[in-house]
Design an enzyme around this catalytic site. Sequence first.
Site, mmCIF file in Angstrom:
data_model
loop_
_atom_site.group_PDB
_atom_site.id
_atom_site.type_symbol
_atom_site.label_atom_id
_atom_site.label_comp_id
_atom_site.label_asym_id
_atom_site.label_seq_id
_atom_site.Cartn_x
_atom_site.Cartn_y
_atom_site.Cartn_z
ATOM 1 N N ARG A 100 0.831 -1.234 0.000
ATOM 2 C CA ARG A 100 0.000 0.000 0.000
ATOM 3 C C ARG A 100 0.850 1.261 0.000
ATOM 4 O O ARG A 100 0.386 2.337 0.359
ATOM 5 C CB ARG A 100 -0.982 0.024 1.161
ATOM 6 C CG ARG A 100 -1.968 -1.129 1.135
ATOM 7 C CD ARG A 100 -3.262 -0.779 1.830
ATOM 8 N NE ARG A 100 -4.187 -1.889 1.710
ATOM 9 C CZ ARG A 100 -4.342 -2.839 2.636
ATOM 10 N NH1 ARG A 100 -3.630 -2.785 3.750
ATOM 11 N NH2 ARG A 100 -5.186 -3.811 2.456
ATOM 12 N N HIS B 275 3.105 17.842 -26.714
ATOM 13 C CA HIS B 275 2.856 16.425 -26.446
ATOM 14 C C HIS B 275 1.632 15.887 -27.195
ATOM 15 O O HIS B 275 1.578 14.693 -27.478
ATOM 16 C CB HIS B 275 2.716 16.176 -24.944
ATOM 17 C CG HIS B 275 4.038 16.182 -24.218
ATOM 18 N ND1 HIS B 275 4.887 17.267 -24.215
ATOM 19 C CD2 HIS B 275 4.672 15.230 -23.478
ATOM 20 C CE1 HIS B 275 5.973 16.978 -23.496
ATOM 21 N NE2 HIS B 275 5.868 15.756 -23.042
ATOM 22 N N HIS C 252 10.562 9.551 -27.689
ATOM 23 C CA HIS C 252 9.564 10.462 -27.107
ATOM 24 C C HIS C 252 9.992 11.929 -27.231
ATOM 25 O O HIS C 252 9.223 12.785 -27.677
ATOM 26 C CB HIS C 252 9.318 10.093 -25.639
ATOM 27 C CG HIS C 252 8.417 11.059 -24.936
ATOM 28 N ND1 HIS C 252 7.083 11.200 -25.255
ATOM 29 C CD2 HIS C 252 8.668 11.971 -23.953
ATOM 30 C CE1 HIS C 252 6.543 12.137 -24.492
ATOM 31 N NE2 HIS C 252 7.483 12.626 -23.692
HETATM 32 N N1 GLY Z 1 5.978 15.426 -18.065
HETATM 33 C C1 GLY Z 1 4.912 16.258 -17.721
HETATM 34 C C2 GLY Z 1 4.617 16.309 -16.265
HETATM 35 O O1 GLY Z 1 5.371 15.790 -15.472
HETATM 36 O O2 GLY Z 1 3.617 16.868 -15.883
#
Ligand code: GLY
Length: 367
Positions: free
Chosen positions: A121, A249, A267
């Site tokens: 948890r 993005h 990326h």
């Molecule tokens: N990579 C974007 C964020 O950490 O919000």
Amino acid sequence: MAIIPVSLGERSYDILVADGALDHAAAHLAGYARGGRLVVITDENVARAQLPRLVNALAHGGIRAEPVILPPGEGTKSWEVLEVLLDRLLDLGVERSDHVIALGGGVIGDLVGFAATILKRGCNFVQIPTTLLAQVDSSVGGKTAINTVAGKNLVGAFHQPSFVLIDPSSLDSLPEREVRAGYAEVVKYGLINDADFFAWCEEHGPALIAGDMTARIIAIEKSVKAKAGIVGEDERETSGRRALLNLGHTFGHALEAETGFSDVLLHGEGVAAGMALAFRFSARQGLCSADDAARVTAHLKAASLPYDLPSAHVSASGETLVAHMMHDKKMAGGKLPFLLARSIGQTYLAKDVDLKEVAAFLDEERE
Ligand code: GLY
């Protein structure tokens, strides 16, 4: 050496940036060991390049590292590897109050962070990012996740690390393409809200990529300070402030999806092309000047980063790319928010973008 605080009340922590910090890991990490032991999770590539350095440095301070070495690559952010990792951490007797160490790039950081979120948890973790992208972005801010068949990062949680240790010298063993891809996220901070920093990037970006340590340290500190400030204001991306970090993005996600989230387009490379597209789309809509959009494009091109569809190896239609965007996890109420620009250093979240306009723009970009 710089210590940059992330101020989040009881979840606050420090980010240490120092050339050679890995060699002094015992001093920096002693407080996170239990019984003279630290579990260090990494991947095979980082294990070759950086793990011996960390293990030796810890040993000098009387701390035994217990390495867990996972396969490299995006495929490691999966249910299967998460299960392997959790079973291994349980075998190793990791307790809820313990800290585990994530040594690696964004894949290791995101996976270990998520494992730490759910192990018993919730246990604690420390990030030691070894790629530029992880140092300036993913290791800070507590986003943790794995990928599923439905898409990237769709299962995860916000779970802040207890400490982030950044040693820019770990970039020396990184392939130059990876440094360039991480550099796109550095440029992002200038484009979001710091025009002076973008101008600094124009002047010093080539030296940074070539390995200049002073340039690397300045860029990492500046980026981390910017991110720490934004995360401190909007930890869970609810006010729109943290969403600024998603500049490029949404377009980039479509390009990455079209190229199969593969080595064809890393990326950071998708983000680079995405930022150039976001600025050119903003110029097309009359929101920012064509000069600013051209300046962004020119800088990314000069850094040998993708800046348009062909350089991102994408020839798909606007309709196809917009269809990829519809799977973006930022979709809200059937609408897709876009980060658009009024100028370099002035971006904002636009919630009313007409996707037909986006598709038409992308079709023009193919010509
Ligand atoms: N990579 C974007 C964020 O950490 O919000």
